[in-house]
Design a protein around this motif. Sequence first.
Motif, PDB file in Angstrom:
ATOM      1  N   LEU A   1       0.941  -1.288   0.011  1.00  0.00           N
ATOM      2  CA  LEU A   1      -0.114   0.031   0.014  1.00  0.00           C
ATOM      3  C   LEU A   1       0.819   1.189   0.090  1.00  0.00           C
ATOM      4  O   LEU A   1       0.596   2.087  -0.765  1.00  0.00           O
ATOM      5  CB  LEU A   1      -0.768   0.070   1.149  1.00  0.00           C
ATOM      6  N   LEU A   2       2.091   1.286   0.830  1.00  0.00           N
ATOM      7  CA  LEU A   2       2.843   2.390   0.918  1.00  0.00           C
ATOM      8  C   LEU A   2       3.544   2.662  -0.344  1.00  0.00           C
ATOM      9  O   LEU A   2       3.860   3.652  -1.025  1.00  0.00           O
ATOM     10  CB  LEU A   2       3.747   2.360   1.936  1.00  0.00           C
ATOM     11  N   ASP A   3       3.995   1.412  -0.983  1.00  0.00           N
ATOM     12  CA  ASP A   3       4.564   1.457  -2.574  1.00  0.00           C
ATOM     13  C   ASP A   3       3.565   1.938  -3.480  1.00  0.00           C
ATOM     14  O   ASP A   3       4.223   2.692  -4.512  1.00  0.00           O
ATOM     15  CB  ASP A   3       5.027   0.091  -2.873  1.00  0.00           C
ATOM     16  N   GLY A   4       2.530   1.970  -3.294  1.00  0.00           N
ATOM     17  CA  GLY A   4       1.508   2.203  -4.366  1.00  0.00           C
ATOM     18  C   GLY A   4       0.968   3.945  -4.217  1.00  0.00           C
ATOM     19  O   GLY A   4       0.271   4.391  -5.222  1.00  0.00           O
ATOM     20  N   ARG A   5       1.530   4.374  -3.208  1.00  0.00           N
ATOM     21  CA  ARG A   5       1.237   5.771  -2.837  1.00  0.00           C
ATOM     22  C   ARG A   5       2.454   6.835  -3.158  1.00  0.00           C
ATOM     23  O   ARG A   5       3.396   6.259  -3.089  1.00  0.00           O
ATOM     24  CB  ARG A   5       0.754   5.977  -1.394  1.00  0.00           C
ATOM     25  N   SER A   6       2.060   7.987  -3.139  1.00  0.00           N
ATOM     26  CA  SER A   6       3.357   8.979  -3.485  1.00  0.00           C
ATOM     27  C   SER A   6       3.989   9.127  -2.009  1.00  0.00           C
ATOM     28  O   SER A   6       3.714   8.401  -1.067  1.00  0.00           O
ATOM     29  CB  SER A   6       2.557  10.413  -3.922  1.00  0.00           C
ATOM     30  N   ALA A   7       5.449   9.440  -2.174  1.00  0.00           N
ATOM     31  CA  ALA A   7       6.305   9.417  -1.139  1.00  0.00           C
ATOM     32  C   ALA A   7       5.736  10.306   0.181  1.00  0.00           C
ATOM     33  O   ALA A   7       5.849  10.084   1.173  1.00  0.00           O
ATOM     34  CB  ALA A   7       7.572   9.986  -1.516  1.00  0.00           C
ATOM     35  N   SER A   8       4.956  11.265  -0.154  1.00  0.00           N
ATOM     36  CA  SER A   8       4.186  11.984   0.967  1.00  0.00           C
ATOM     37  C   SER A   8       3.078  11.498   1.537  1.00  0.00           C
ATOM     38  O   SER A   8       2.573  12.186   2.440  1.00  0.00           O
ATOM     39  CB  SER A   8       4.199  13.504   0.301  1.00  0.00           C
ATOM     40  N   SER A   9       2.456  10.472   1.103  1.00  0.00           N
ATOM     41  CA  SER A   9       1.170   9.842   1.381  1.00  0.00           C
ATOM     42  C   SER A   9       1.319   9.139   2.723  1.00  0.00           C
ATOM     43  O   SER A   9       2.413   8.439   2.710  1.00  0.00           O
ATOM     44  CB  SER A   9       0.337   9.204   0.310  1.00  0.00           C
TER      45      SER A   9
ATOM     46  N   LYS B   1      -1.358   5.657  21.169  1.00  0.00           N
ATOM     47  CA  LYS B   1      -2.682   5.262  21.675  1.00  0.00           C
ATOM     48  C   LYS B   1      -3.477   6.092  20.547  1.00  0.00           C
ATOM     49  O   LYS B   1      -3.467   7.107  20.123  1.00  0.00           O
ATOM     50  CB  LYS B   1      -3.085   5.760  23.038  1.00  0.00           C
ATOM     51  N   GLY B   2      -4.510   5.172  20.122  1.00  0.00           N
ATOM     52  CA  GLY B   2      -5.666   5.922  19.361  1.00  0.00           C
ATOM     53  C   GLY B   2      -5.401   5.833  17.808  1.00  0.00           C
ATOM     54  O   GLY B   2      -4.416   5.047  17.473  1.00  0.00           O
ATOM     55  N   PRO B   3      -6.209   6.605  17.073  1.00  0.00           N
ATOM     56  CA  PRO B   3      -5.808   6.431  15.436  1.00  0.00           C
ATOM     57  C   PRO B   3      -4.583   6.679  15.053  1.00  0.00           C
ATOM     58  O   PRO B   3      -3.674   7.798  15.596  1.00  0.00           O
ATOM     59  CB  PRO B   3      -6.909   7.326  14.894  1.00  0.00           C
ATOM     60  N   LEU B   4      -4.001   6.105  14.081  1.00  0.00           N
ATOM     61  CA  LEU B   4      -2.705   6.286  13.380  1.00  0.00           C
ATOM     62  C   LEU B   4      -2.545   6.382  11.906  1.00  0.00           C
ATOM     63  O   LEU B   4      -3.531   5.898  11.358  1.00  0.00           O
ATOM     64  CB  LEU B   4      -1.664   5.489  13.940  1.00  0.00           C
ATOM     65  N   ARG B   5      -1.327   6.627  11.526  1.00  0.00           N
ATOM     66  CA  ARG B   5      -1.161   6.594   9.944  1.00  0.00           C
ATOM     67  C   ARG B   5       0.143   6.080   9.932  1.00  0.00           C
ATOM     68  O   ARG B   5       0.976   6.262  10.746  1.00  0.00           O
ATOM     69  CB  ARG B   5      -1.240   7.873   9.085  1.00  0.00           C
ATOM     70  N   VAL B   6       0.392   5.370   8.613  1.00  0.00           N
ATOM     71  CA  VAL B   6       1.846   4.627   8.510  1.00  0.00           C
ATOM     72  C   VAL B   6       2.340   5.491   7.157  1.00  0.00           C
ATOM     73  O   VAL B   6       1.449   5.467   6.223  1.00  0.00           O
ATOM     74  CB  VAL B   6       1.714   3.286   8.310  1.00  0.00           C
ATOM     75  N   ARG B   7       3.589   5.982   7.165  1.00  0.00           N
ATOM     76  CA  ARG B   7       4.164   6.587   5.961  1.00  0.00           C
ATOM     77  C   ARG B   7       5.602   6.074   5.949  1.00  0.00           C
ATOM     78  O   ARG B   7       6.387   5.623   6.736  1.00  0.00           O
ATOM     79  CB  ARG B   7       3.991   8.028   6.207  1.00  0.00           C
ATOM     80  N   ARG B   8       6.024   6.417   4.724  1.00  0.00           N
ATOM     81  CA  ARG B   8       7.646   6.100   4.544  1.00  0.00           C
ATOM     82  C   ARG B   8       8.290   6.876   5.374  1.00  0.00           C
ATOM     83  O   ARG B   8       8.116   8.195   5.525  1.00  0.00           O
ATOM     84  CB  ARG B   8       7.942   6.185   3.040  1.00  0.00           C
TER      85      ARG B   8
END
Length: 125
Positions: free
Chosen positions: A57-65, A116-123
């Motif tokens: 999923l990270l590979d399929g997104r732009s570097a800043s997503s 704790k709580g909602p999170l996001r994952v990025r490069r």
Amino acid sequence: MSRPPLPSKPCARCGRTITWRKVWARYWDSVRWCSDSCRKHGLSDVDRKLEASLGSLLDGRSASSSVCPSEAARAVGADDWSGLMEPARMAARRLVAAGRAQITQGGQVVDPSKFKGPLRVRRPR
């Protein structure tokens, strides 16, 4: 005079930080798990699929997503994805430990062992 920080490493299952303890001095190199629960469950095929799904999923997104772990849980679990949320968060922590991702909340990088709580994952940036 301050002491140097104690050695640490990530748990092989959940990715949380394991900090050196004196009782482990003789076999620190073989310590892999942060708890009996992690040792008991180990890494399953689903855990590996979630980690791979987050990576793709990270590979399929732009570097800043960024991506939400629920996207990986949905990709792996289809209709039964809600039970995979904590394993998906564990997969995100393992990616952080490997240096392949960062966990953010509100756009700020957070400690993977303490969020704790909602999170996001990025490069990593």
